[in-house]
Design a protein around this motif. Structure first.
Motif, PDB file in Angstrom:
ATOM      1  N   GLN A   1       3.222  16.283   4.214  1.00 21.93           N
ATOM      2  CA  GLN A   1       2.427  15.179   3.682  1.00 21.93           C
ATOM      3  C   GLN A   1       3.332  14.321   2.801  1.00 21.93           C
ATOM      4  OE1 GLN A   1      -1.254  16.205   1.737  1.00 21.93           O
ATOM      5  NE2 GLN A   1      -1.937  14.079   1.690  1.00 21.93           N
ATOM      6  N   LEU A   2       3.494  13.063   3.198  1.00 16.58           N
ATOM      7  CA  LEU A   2       4.386  12.156   2.480  1.00 16.58           C
ATOM      8  C   LEU A   2       3.682  11.420   1.355  1.00 16.58           C
ATOM      9  CD1 LEU A   2       6.200  10.580   5.572  1.00 16.58           C
ATOM     10  CD2 LEU A   2       6.975  12.492   4.141  1.00 16.58           C
ATOM     11  N   HIS A   3       2.367  11.253   1.483  1.00 18.04           N
ATOM     12  CA  HIS A   3       1.587  10.601   0.429  1.00 18.04           C
ATOM     13  C   HIS A   3       0.155  11.091   0.491  1.00 18.04           C
ATOM     14  CE1 HIS A   3       0.018   7.657  -2.375  1.00 18.04           C
ATOM     15  NE2 HIS A   3      -0.913   7.332  -1.488  1.00 18.04           N
TER      16      HIS A   3
ATOM     17  N   ASP B   1      -3.183   6.751   7.011  1.00 15.89           N
ATOM     18  CA  ASP B   1      -4.585   6.420   6.809  1.00 15.89           C
ATOM     19  C   ASP B   1      -4.801   6.215   5.311  1.00 15.89           C
ATOM     20  OD1 ASP B   1      -7.401   6.531   6.378  1.00 15.89           O
ATOM     21  OD2 ASP B   1      -7.682   7.732   8.183  1.00 15.89           O
ATOM     22  N   PRO B   2      -5.237   5.020   4.876  1.00 16.98           N
ATOM     23  CA  PRO B   2      -5.390   4.781   3.438  1.00 16.98           C
ATOM     24  C   PRO B   2      -6.428   5.669   2.766  1.00 16.98           C
ATOM     25  CG  PRO B   2      -6.357   2.992   4.706  1.00 16.98           C
ATOM     26  CD  PRO B   2      -5.588   3.841   5.674  1.00 16.98           C
TER      27      PRO B   2
ATOM     28  N   ALA C   1       5.223   4.930   1.913  1.00 16.89           N
ATOM     29  CA  ALA C   1       5.706   6.291   2.179  1.00 16.89           C
ATOM     30  C   ALA C   1       6.233   6.394   3.611  1.00 16.89           C
ATOM     31  CB  ALA C   1       4.586   7.303   1.948  1.00 16.89           C
ATOM     32  N   LEU C   2       5.527   5.777   4.548  1.00 18.58           N
ATOM     33  CA  LEU C   2       5.995   5.738   5.928  1.00 18.58           C
ATOM     34  C   LEU C   2       7.345   5.037   6.021  1.00 18.58           C
ATOM     35  CD1 LEU C   2       5.866   5.655   9.058  1.00 18.58           C
ATOM     36  CD2 LEU C   2       4.403   3.624   8.811  1.00 18.58           C
ATOM     37  N   GLN C   3       7.457   3.878   5.408  1.00 24.31           N
ATOM     38  CA  GLN C   3       8.700   3.122   5.475  1.00 24.31           C
ATOM     39  C   GLN C   3       9.856   3.882   4.828  1.00 24.31           C
ATOM     40  OE1 GLN C   3       9.324   0.785   7.309  1.00 24.31           O
ATOM     41  NE2 GLN C   3       7.696  -0.721   7.486  1.00 24.31           N
TER      42      GLN C   3
ATOM     43  N   MET D   1       0.833  -1.199   0.000  1.00 27.23           N
ATOM     44  CA  MET D   1       0.000   0.000   0.000  1.00 27.23           C
ATOM     45  C   MET D   1       0.867   1.248   0.000  1.00 27.23           C
ATOM     46  SD  MET D   1      -3.159  -1.010  -0.091  1.00 27.23           S
ATOM     47  CE  MET D   1      -4.033   0.489   0.384  1.00 27.23           C
ATOM     48  N   ALA D   2       0.515   2.199  -0.863  1.00 26.39           N
ATOM     49  CA  ALA D   2       1.358   3.378  -1.075  1.00 26.39           C
ATOM     50  C   ALA D   2       1.568   4.188   0.195  1.00 26.39           C
ATOM     51  CB  ALA D   2       0.736   4.264  -2.155  1.00 26.39           C
TER      52      ALA D   2
END
Length: 334
Positions: free
Chosen positions: A265-267, A250-251, A129-131, A124-125
Motif C-alpha cells: 500500500q503506497l498511500h 482510488d481516492p 503516490a502512484l507517480q 491528490m495524494a
C-alpha cells in the motif's frame, strides 16, 4: 496576494480554506449571482461579497481570482480579469472551445498576468503516490491505463446548467471526462494521437450521460476511460498496467501496488486529502504568480479540451479520429 473567488458553488469553500492557511494569501472577496451563496463562503473569513464579477474586479480589492463557474463563462471572466491586471486560477475544463482557450492565453500574456488551469488530480495524494512509484522505476514502463469513474447525470441530480450544452459544453465527457483524460495522460506520459469514443444519452438528458474513450498515446500506451452514470456504488478507480507490476488508485481507499504477487500500500486515504490537494494547488498558483513554473502547463490543459472535443467528434462519426500534429503532453493541434 489578495484573492477573490468567482462562483460560490462546489469547491469554493475548499479554495477559501486553502487561502486561509497559506502564508501570503488573503481571501478578500467572493462573488456569486446568489448573494447568500457568496456570503456563506465569504463570511468565515471576513471577505467582501459581490454579485457582479465586473464590480468586484473594478473595486480593486483582489490581485488574483479563482474562477469556479460554468464552463462556457470562463473565457469572458478570464478576459475581464486580465483587463484589470488580475491573475487567474481557472477551474477545469479551461474552456469549451480551443479558440476560447487561445483567446484566454493571449489576453493574459498581453496583460502580463498569470493564468493557471485547476486540474486537481495533480495534487491528490493517491495520484502523487502512484507517480512516486513510477518515477522510482519500481514498475518499469507504463503499458496500459484503465480509468473507470461513475457520475450522476440524471436530470435534477445536479444544477440545470450542466444539461445546457451552450453553457456546459457537453455532459459527462467535458465534466468528469476532463479529470479522467488529464490524469490518464499524466500517468501515460504522452499526448494522444488517436481517440475512439462512444456516448450514451439516458434518462432523457440532452447531453451525454455515459461513454467510453479509447486512446492511443504517442508513446504507444493504450488508455481506456469509462464513465457510467447512476451506478449502484460510486466508482473512481485507475488501474495502471506496467512492465513489472500493476497499481490501483482510488481516492476513497488509497494506492496499491502489486509486483510478482507481493502487494504494497503506497498511500492510505485520509479525511484531509481533498482539502490538502486544493491547498497545494493554490500554493502552486501563488508560486506561479511569483515566477515559478506551475505544476500543470497551459498546453496540457488545452490538450484535455482538445481531446474532449475530439471524443465528441468520434462519437458522432462512429469512428476513431486521428489527432494531427499533436503537442507534447502539453499542446494543441496546429
Amino acid at each position: 496576494m489578495r484573492l477573490g473567488i468567482v462562483g460560490a458553488g462546489a469547491v469554493a469553500s475548499l479554495h477559501a480554506q486553502g487561502a486561509a492557511v497559506l502564508e501570503g494569501l488573503e481571501l478578500t472577496a467572493v462573488c456569486d449571482l446568489r448573494e447568500d451563496a457568496a456570503a456563506a463562503v465569504a463570511g468565515p473569513w471576513g471577505a467582501a461579497v459581490f454579485t457582479d464579477y465586473h464590480a468586484m474586479l473594478a473595486a480593486g480589492v483582489v490581485d488574483a481570482v479563482v474562477i469556479n463557474t460554468p464552463h462556457s463563462l470562463h473565457k469572458d471572466m478570464v478576459l475581464a480579469a486580465a483587463a484589470h491586471g488580475v491573475h487567474v486560477l481557472v477551474e477545469k475544463p479551461m474552456a469549451t472551445t480551443l479558440t476560447d482557450c487561445l483567446l484566454m492565453e493571449e489576453a493574459c500574456a498581453r496583460a502580463n498576468v498569470v493564468m493557471v488551469v485547476g486540474l486537481i488530480q495533480h495534487f491528490m495524494a493517491e495520484k502523487l503516490a502512484l507517480q512516486g512509484a513510477l518515477a522510482a522505476g519500481k514498475l518499469g514502463r507504463v503499458l496500459m491505463v484503465h480509468d473507470y469513474r461513475s457520475t450522476d447525470y440524471r436530470p435534477g441530480a445536479r444544477p440545470a446548467w450542466f444539461f445546457d450544452k451552450a453553457v456546459s459544453g457537453g455532459g459527462a465527457f467535458i465534466n468528469i471526462g476532463a479529470h479522467c483524460l488529464d490524469r490518464s495522460l499524466w500517468v501515460g506520459g504522452a499526448p494522444a494521437v488517436q481517440i475512439n469514443a462512444t456516448t450514451l444519452h439516458r434518462f432523457g438528458a440532452p447531453v451525454e450521460t455515459d461513454g467510453c474513450m479509447e486512446l492511443t498515446l504517442a508513446n504507444g500506451v493504450e488508455v481506456r476511460i469509462t464513465i457510467v452514470s447512476d451506478t449502484p456504488q460510486h466508482i473512481d478507480e485507475m488501474l495502471i498496467v506496467c512492465e513489472l507490476g500493476t497499481v490501483t488508485v482510488d481516492p476513497r481507499k488509497g494506492t496499491f501496488m502489486e509486483i510478482d504477487g507481493a502487494s504494497t500500500q503506497l498511500h492510505a486515504t485520509t479525511d484531509h486529502d481533498i482539502q490538502d490537494a486544493f491547498t497545494a494547488q493554490l500554493a502552486d498558483f501563488s508560486a506561479a504568480v511569483g515566477g515559478a513554473a506551475p505544476r500543470v502547463s497551459g498546453d496540457h490543459a488545452k490538450h484535455v479540451v482538445e481531446l474532449v472535443l475530439t471524443a465528441y467528434e468520434s462519437a458522432e462519426r462512429g469512428a476513431p479520429v486521428r489527432l494531427d500534429a499533436v503537442c507534447a503532453v502539453s499542446g494543441v493541434r496546429g
